[in-house]
Design a protein around this motif. Structure first.
Motif, short mmCIF file in Angstrom:
data_model
loop_
_atom_site.label_atom_id
_atom_site.label_comp_id
_atom_site.label_asym_id
_atom_site.label_seq_id
_atom_site.Cartn_x
_atom_site.Cartn_y
_atom_site.Cartn_z
N UNK A 24 37.89 33.31 35.41
CA UNK A 24 37.97 34.57 36.15
C UNK A 24 36.91 35.54 35.63
N UNK A 25 36.32 36.29 36.54
CA UNK A 25 35.24 37.19 36.22
C UNK A 25 35.77 38.56 35.77
N UNK A 26 36.83 39.04 36.41
CA UNK A 26 37.37 40.37 36.16
C UNK A 26 38.86 40.35 35.91
N UNK A 27 39.34 41.37 35.21
CA UNK A 27 40.76 41.70 35.25
C UNK A 27 40.94 42.60 36.47
N UNK A 28 42.16 42.84 36.88
CA UNK A 28 42.40 43.73 38.02
C UNK A 28 41.85 45.13 37.74
N UNK A 29 42.01 45.59 36.51
CA UNK A 29 41.51 46.92 36.15
C UNK A 29 39.99 46.99 36.24
N UNK A 30 39.32 45.95 35.77
CA UNK A 30 37.85 45.92 35.84
C UNK A 30 37.37 45.89 37.28
N UNK A 31 38.05 45.14 38.13
CA UNK A 31 37.66 45.08 39.53
C UNK A 31 37.86 46.44 40.20
N UNK A 32 38.98 47.10 39.92
CA UNK A 32 39.22 48.43 40.48
C UNK A 32 38.16 49.42 40.02
N UNK A 33 37.79 49.36 38.75
CA UNK A 33 36.75 50.25 38.23
C UNK A 33 35.41 49.98 38.89
#
Length: 60
Positions: A24-33
């Motif tokens: 996986x490239x992002x966590x949900x928080x990173x994607x939202x940011x």
């Protein structure tokens, strides 16, 4: 040649091994940011950073 990660966002309940195995490239928080930055911040800087992270420094 393009190599796409099979999964873009990790699940919050996964352990470190599951995240590593999923690639996986992002966590949900990173994607939202990232989305927030694209909409409200410096989209060019974020885009450059993301693209830079996707290639090896050995590439010309």
């Amino acid at each position: 040649m393009v190599d796409q990660s099979p999964l873009v966002v990790s699940r919050s309940h996964w352990n470190a091994q599951e995240i590593a195995e999923s690639r996986a490239v992002f966590t949900a928080e990173q994607l939202n940011a990232a989305v927030y930055t694209l909409e409200n911040g410096n989209a060019e800087e974020l885009t450059r950073s993301l693209l830079t992270s996707m290639v090896t420094p050995a590439m010309s």
